[in-house]
Write an enzyme that holds these catalytic residues in place. Structure first.
Site, PDB file in Angstrom:
ATOM      1  N   HIS A  75      12.481  32.501  -6.482  1.00  0.00           N
ATOM      2  CA  HIS A  75      11.226  32.868  -5.801  1.00  0.00           C
ATOM      3  C   HIS A  75      11.228  34.149  -4.968  1.00  0.00           C
ATOM      4  O   HIS A  75      10.342  34.328  -4.138  1.00  0.00           O
ATOM      5  CB  HIS A  75      10.803  31.738  -4.859  1.00  0.00           C
ATOM      6  CG  HIS A  75      10.251  30.509  -5.528  1.00  0.00           C
ATOM      7  ND1 HIS A  75      10.992  29.704  -6.340  1.00  0.00           N
ATOM      8  CD2 HIS A  75       9.036  29.927  -5.473  1.00  0.00           C
ATOM      9  CE1 HIS A  75      10.257  28.688  -6.752  1.00  0.00           C
ATOM     10  NE2 HIS A  75       9.059  28.805  -6.255  1.00  0.00           N
TER      11      HIS A  75
ATOM     12  N   GLY B 169      10.198  33.994 -11.775  1.00  0.00           N
ATOM     13  CA  GLY B 169      10.083  32.622 -12.280  1.00  0.00           C
ATOM     14  C   GLY B 169       8.786  32.000 -11.808  1.00  0.00           C
ATOM     15  O   GLY B 169       8.204  31.157 -12.483  1.00  0.00           O
ATOM     16  N   HIS B 170       8.331  32.386 -10.636  1.00  0.00           N
ATOM     17  CA  HIS B 170       7.023  31.935 -10.127  1.00  0.00           C
ATOM     18  C   HIS B 170       6.160  33.174  -9.952  1.00  0.00           C
ATOM     19  O   HIS B 170       6.390  33.988  -9.062  1.00  0.00           O
ATOM     20  CB  HIS B 170       7.193  31.199  -8.804  1.00  0.00           C
ATOM     21  CG  HIS B 170       5.962  30.441  -8.370  1.00  0.00           C
ATOM     22  ND1 HIS B 170       4.679  30.964  -8.435  1.00  0.00           N
ATOM     23  CD2 HIS B 170       5.816  29.184  -7.862  1.00  0.00           C
ATOM     24  CE1 HIS B 170       3.812  30.071  -7.986  1.00  0.00           C
ATOM     25  NE2 HIS B 170       4.472  28.976  -7.644  1.00  0.00           N
TER      26      HIS B 170
ATOM     27  N   HIS C 257       4.244  24.902 -15.291  1.00  0.00           N
ATOM     28  CA  HIS C 257       3.896  24.686 -13.887  1.00  0.00           C
ATOM     29  C   HIS C 257       2.503  25.265 -13.604  1.00  0.00           C
ATOM     30  O   HIS C 257       2.237  26.440 -13.861  1.00  0.00           O
ATOM     31  CB  HIS C 257       4.977  25.372 -13.031  1.00  0.00           C
ATOM     32  CG  HIS C 257       4.818  25.163 -11.571  1.00  0.00           C
ATOM     33  ND1 HIS C 257       4.043  25.981 -10.786  1.00  0.00           N
ATOM     34  CD2 HIS C 257       5.329  24.226 -10.745  1.00  0.00           C
ATOM     35  CE1 HIS C 257       4.093  25.566  -9.531  1.00  0.00           C
ATOM     36  NE2 HIS C 257       4.868  24.501  -9.477  1.00  0.00           N
TER      37      HIS C 257
ATOM     38  N   GLU D 115       5.279  19.467 -11.898  1.00  0.00           N
ATOM     39  CA  GLU D 115       4.007  19.932 -11.300  1.00  0.00           C
ATOM     40  C   GLU D 115       3.226  20.725 -12.341  1.00  0.00           C
ATOM     41  O   GLU D 115       2.727  21.814 -12.093  1.00  0.00           O
ATOM     42  CB  GLU D 115       4.283  20.821 -10.086  1.00  0.00           C
ATOM     43  CG  GLU D 115       5.293  20.250  -9.115  1.00  0.00           C
ATOM     44  CD  GLU D 115       5.502  21.103  -7.877  1.00  0.00           C
ATOM     45  OE1 GLU D 115       5.879  22.277  -8.031  1.00  0.00           O
ATOM     46  OE2 GLU D 115       5.276  20.604  -6.760  1.00  0.00           O
TER      47      GLU D 115
ATOM     48  N   GLU E 243      -2.228  19.437  -7.977  1.00  0.00           N
ATOM     49  CA  GLU E 243      -1.816  20.009  -6.695  1.00  0.00           C
ATOM     50  C   GLU E 243      -2.944  20.841  -6.086  1.00  0.00           C
ATOM     51  O   GLU E 243      -3.645  21.575  -6.792  1.00  0.00           O
ATOM     52  CB  GLU E 243      -0.570  20.887  -6.905  1.00  0.00           C
ATOM     53  CG  GLU E 243      -0.060  21.469  -5.606  1.00  0.00           C
ATOM     54  CD  GLU E 243       1.158  22.368  -5.798  1.00  0.00           C
ATOM     55  OE1 GLU E 243       1.845  22.242  -6.828  1.00  0.00           O
ATOM     56  OE2 GLU E 243       1.407  23.196  -4.905  1.00  0.00           O
TER      57      GLU E 243
ATOM     58  N   CYS F 146      -2.784  23.525  -4.436  1.00  0.00           N
ATOM     59  CA  CYS F 146      -2.590  24.951  -4.752  1.00  0.00           C
ATOM     60  C   CYS F 146      -3.060  25.290  -6.167  1.00  0.00           C
ATOM     61  O   CYS F 146      -3.474  26.420  -6.423  1.00  0.00           O
ATOM     62  CB  CYS F 146      -1.118  25.332  -4.661  1.00  0.00           C
ATOM     63  SG  CYS F 146      -0.513  25.496  -2.992  1.00  0.00           S
TER      64      CYS F 146
ATOM     65  N   CYS G 181       3.460  24.551   0.611  1.00  0.00           N
ATOM     66  CA  CYS G 181       2.630  25.607   0.011  1.00  0.00           C
ATOM     67  C   CYS G 181       1.132  25.364   0.199  1.00  0.00           C
ATOM     68  O   CYS G 181       0.359  26.313   0.383  1.00  0.00           O
ATOM     69  CB  CYS G 181       2.956  25.738  -1.474  1.00  0.00           C
ATOM     70  SG  CYS G 181       2.980  24.154  -2.338  1.00  0.00           S
ATOM     71  N   CYS G 182       0.700  24.091   0.133  1.00  0.00           N
ATOM     72  CA  CYS G 182      -0.755  23.834   0.092  1.00  0.00           C
ATOM     73  C   CYS G 182      -1.495  24.088   1.412  1.00  0.00           C
ATOM     74  O   CYS G 182      -2.556  24.736   1.386  1.00  0.00           O
ATOM     75  CB  CYS G 182      -1.025  22.417  -0.386  1.00  0.00           C
ATOM     76  SG  CYS G 182      -0.322  22.026  -2.002  1.00  0.00           S
TER      77      CYS G 182
HETATM   78  O1  FUB Z   1       7.236  26.938  -5.783  1.00  0.00           O
HETATM   79  C1  FUB Z   1       6.334  27.437  -4.812  1.00  0.00           C
HETATM   80  C2  FUB Z   1       5.218  26.459  -4.636  1.00  0.00           C
HETATM   81  O2  FUB Z   1       5.744  25.221  -4.204  1.00  0.00           O
HETATM   82  C3  FUB Z   1       4.497  26.133  -5.915  1.00  0.00           C
HETATM   83  O3  FUB Z   1       3.441  26.964  -6.198  1.00  0.00           O
HETATM   84  C4  FUB Z   1       4.087  24.737  -5.694  1.00  0.00           C
HETATM   85  O4  FUB Z   1       3.745  24.069  -6.889  1.00  0.00           O
HETATM   86  C5  FUB Z   1       5.269  24.149  -4.992  1.00  0.00           C
HETATM   87  O5  FUB Z   1       6.249  23.787  -5.903  1.00  0.00           O
HETATM   88 ZN    ZN Z   2       0.810  23.677  -3.034  1.00  0.00          ZN
END
Ligand code: FUB
Ligand code: ZN
Length: 650
Positions: free
Chosen positions: A139, A190-191, A266, A318, A334, A336, A414-415
């Site tokens: 990340h 990766g994200h 994801h 997720e 989720e 997010c 995160c949310c």
């Molecule tokens: O991995 C970063 C954040 O945390 C993701 O966007 C969410 O799904 C949670 O895993």
């Molecule tokens: Zn979230």
């Protein structure tokens, strides 16, 4: 030269003043409650909340305090999202004290930033020699993206460029690390997140290199040889590219982005990737990206989205599941991810104002996003299923991801700050404009100042939406201005009327892509009244959604309803709605912050007279019962209990 296809831009936040009403109140809650409470959490000062430690991590890096890094590898992003929310709050409601607090955090970030521009408390404290060695999992680029987004927002809010300069330095450093050139890493995150952030940075600075870097990350994803496979090999790590759940699909890296046919993996990552793809398409006019965006949008919204606008059905990873697999009680959905869908829809509207995009943006906002936050702004759902039984959540392993009650904070948080940034910037989702057209996508009390080629006009919306379907819009202008006002007639609305200065507009000649377009000279004091019929509708699912066969959901306007135990007693599964039975609505100012409830007659399967046998050759008895349904977003604000959206129909 880039092809200009950014024809419709959002009316910026500083041009839209919310004036109470539904979103005005949510915005106020975010500014006055959510931001201060989250500040306490980020400082580990809220009793009973999961430890954040995020600010402390920065202070450990700077040597101002001692201790160990604590949290997720992307813990820094919680502070970034909070700062972004603060920036939006300052944009609409200047507050010198809050700004001073943000400046203090920006100074801290500056002190924690390494001499070469690198910023990441996890790597700096824990594995300084391993920077960029695990892009797939760790990340760094995601966290950088959130920092960049926050810096852009703060610059736009305050005009102060310190944070922006810090993040330009970071982005320049990243630009030096990644690329196809010899000596650089041909990797990507990766994200996803940095892709969309770099485009924001490009738009605000005009520096082409940020656009190019974003394009590189998007173009490079999923190319052969696959970077993630090589990276894992180099680290001696086991990684199976075609693992069902955590293979390349999980990272949307199984194919080059332009070749991806279905939305996989994801859900939040997928939504953020799609945002980057659309932004890049807007900036470059690249048709292959546009086609990709449309294709993936269709797959998500026509096969993989809950009625609430929630996405990502599978808790394992997720992630998105297969088409039409939308289970209710095990749904992940989720917060997010629903927010990500809002971001995507908002960008699709910038490509072309299509009602469908605004409908889905609205659906997610009122339902799958808002369910993530309690009415008092102090607790949050990470996971948003459409059926909840607290006992099942506690006792069944396959439901262990579902919290039956909102939480103050999470280890992976995160949310909550994502909700903070959406609610503080909600004004930006109302309008898109070009030189002589103003599109209204969301209805709610606000005053909008729109600069058009022919001059500035002010539009004032007054409405009790979403509880009532009448919206009054008045025009203020110093001199007559010719422009087109386009009003979204939502997909859920079967009967609409538009009057201009009391005279009905003929809508029978058709809407344009779902919008009633009024092109004329507008004078000071002109009035538009939009009336949308808002009966309760019974909604059914596509027959391939097995979970909802024989079930019905209730919707009124953009609001999806649910049954709660507190109103209907336990065992909601026993309730069924006779098809065609009368449904009544009533606005209840005293309930759940003011909501319209739906009541009616239902049937309840009864265990009376059944006896002790588990099975019997005749059906159980049914009795008549009344039912009350409340908005889904407002559930679990009156204590613990069951909840159900899709009700059996008889
Ligand atoms: O991995 C970063 C954040 O945390 C993701 O966007 C969410 O799904 C949670 O895993
Ligand atoms: Zn979230």
């Amino acid at each position: 030269m880039k092809t200009e296809i950014h024809r419709f831009k959002p009316l910026p936040l500083n041009k839209v003043k919310l004036n109470g009403g539904f979103w005005g109140e949510k915005n106020r809650l975010a500014r006055e409650k959510v931001i201060p409470v989250q500040w306490r959490i980020l400082n580990d000062e809220l009793p009973g909340a999961e430890l954040s430690h995020v600010i402390k991590n920065f202070r450990i890096v700077t040597g101002e305090t001692n201790g160990q890094f604590h949290g997720m590898v992307f813990q820094d992003s919680d502070l970034a999202k909070w700062l972004e929310a603060v920036a939006y709050s300052l944009t609409t409601n200047p507050d010198p004290q809050l700004e001073a607090l943000a400046d203090e955090m920006i100074n801290l970030i500056g002190r924690a930033q390494q001499a070469d521009g690198y910023l990441n408390t996890y790597y700096t404290l824990k594995e300084p020699e391993k920077r960029w060695s695990n892009l797939r999992v760790c990340h760094e680029l995601y966290t950088a993206g959130h920092m960049i987004e926050a810096a852009v927002a703060y610059y736009q809010a305050t005009g102060k460029d310190k944070f922006l300069k810090q993040m330009c330095k970071f982005a320049d450093y990243i630009d030096g690390v990644f690329g196809r050139e010899e000596g650089k890493k041909p990797g990507y995150p990766g994200h996803e997140e940095i892709e969309l952030a770099l485009i924001k940075l490009y738009r605000v600075t005009g520096e082409e290199r940020y656009l190019k870097l974003s394009k590189f990350f998007i173009d490079q994803r999923g190319q052969e040889p696959n970077y993630f496979v090589l990276e894992a090999e180099a680290a001696g790590e086991e990684f199976s590219a075609d693992n069902k759940h955590f293979g390349l699909k999980y990272y949307q890296a199984h194919l080059p982005v332009r070749e991806q046919v279905t939305m996989e993996g994801h859900a939040v990552r997928a939504m953020y990737l799609l945002c980057g793809v659309i932004d890049l398409a807007i900036e470059t006019g690249d048709n292959t990206l546009l086609e990709t965006a449309h294709r993936l949008w269709k797959n998500v919204t026509q096969q993989k989205m809950y009625l609430t606008g929630g996405v990502g059905a599978s808790s394992y990873g997720e992630a998105f599941s297969f088409d039409y697999d939308l289970p209710n009680s095990t749904a992940y959905a989720e917060t997010c991810a629903a927010i990500g869908l809002v971001f995507v829809a908002h960008r699709m509207l910038q490509l072309m104002p299509e009602r469908e995009y605004a409908d889905i943006m609205e659906k997610a906002l009122y339902n799958g996003v808002l369910s993530g936050i309690s009415l008092d702004g102090e607790s949050f759902f990470y996971v948003n299923p459409l059926a909840v039984s607290p006992e099942v959540c506690e006792k069944r392993h396959d439901h262990s991801h579902v919290e039956p009650e909102r939480q103050k904070w999470f280890a992976c948080a995160c949310c909550p700050p994502n909700l903070a940034r959406v609610l503080t910037s909600i004004g930006e989702y109302f309008y898109t404009v070009n030189q002589n057209e103003v599109y209204i996508h969301l209805y709610g009390n606000n005053i909008a100042k729109v600069g058009l080629d022919e001059g500035e006009v002010q539009l004032t919306q007054e409405t009790a939406y979403p509880w009532e379907g009448t919206v009054r819009i008045s025009v203020s202008t110093e001199q007559p201005v010719r422009f087109t006002l386009a009003l979204r007639i939502p997909g859920w609305c079967r009967q609409a009327q538009v009057c201009i200065n009391g005279e009905e507009l003929n809508l029978s000649t058709g809407l344009e892509r779902g919008y009633a377009k009024i092109s004329r000279w507008w004078n000071n004091g002109d009035r538009v009244e939009l009336s949308m019929a808002m009966p309760v509708e019974r909604i059914y699912s596509h027959p391939l959604v097995a979970a909802n066969l024989g079930r019905v959901a209730l919707q009124r306007g953009p609001i999806i309803y649910c049954l709660e135990e507190i109103d209907n007693g336990p065992n909601l599964a026993a309730i069924s709605l006779p098809s065609g039975s009368k449904l009544t609505t009533q606005y209840r100012p005293d309930l759940l912050g003011g909501v319209t409830v739906i009541t009616g007659e239902a049937m309840r399967v009864s265990a009376d007279n059944w006896g002790n046998s588990l099975y019997a050759p005749q059906p159980p008895m049914k009795v008549k019962t009344g039912f009350t349904a409340v908005p889904y977003y407002a559930w679990n604000n009156r204590g613990r209990g069951e909840m159900l959206v899709w009700i059996r129909e008889t």
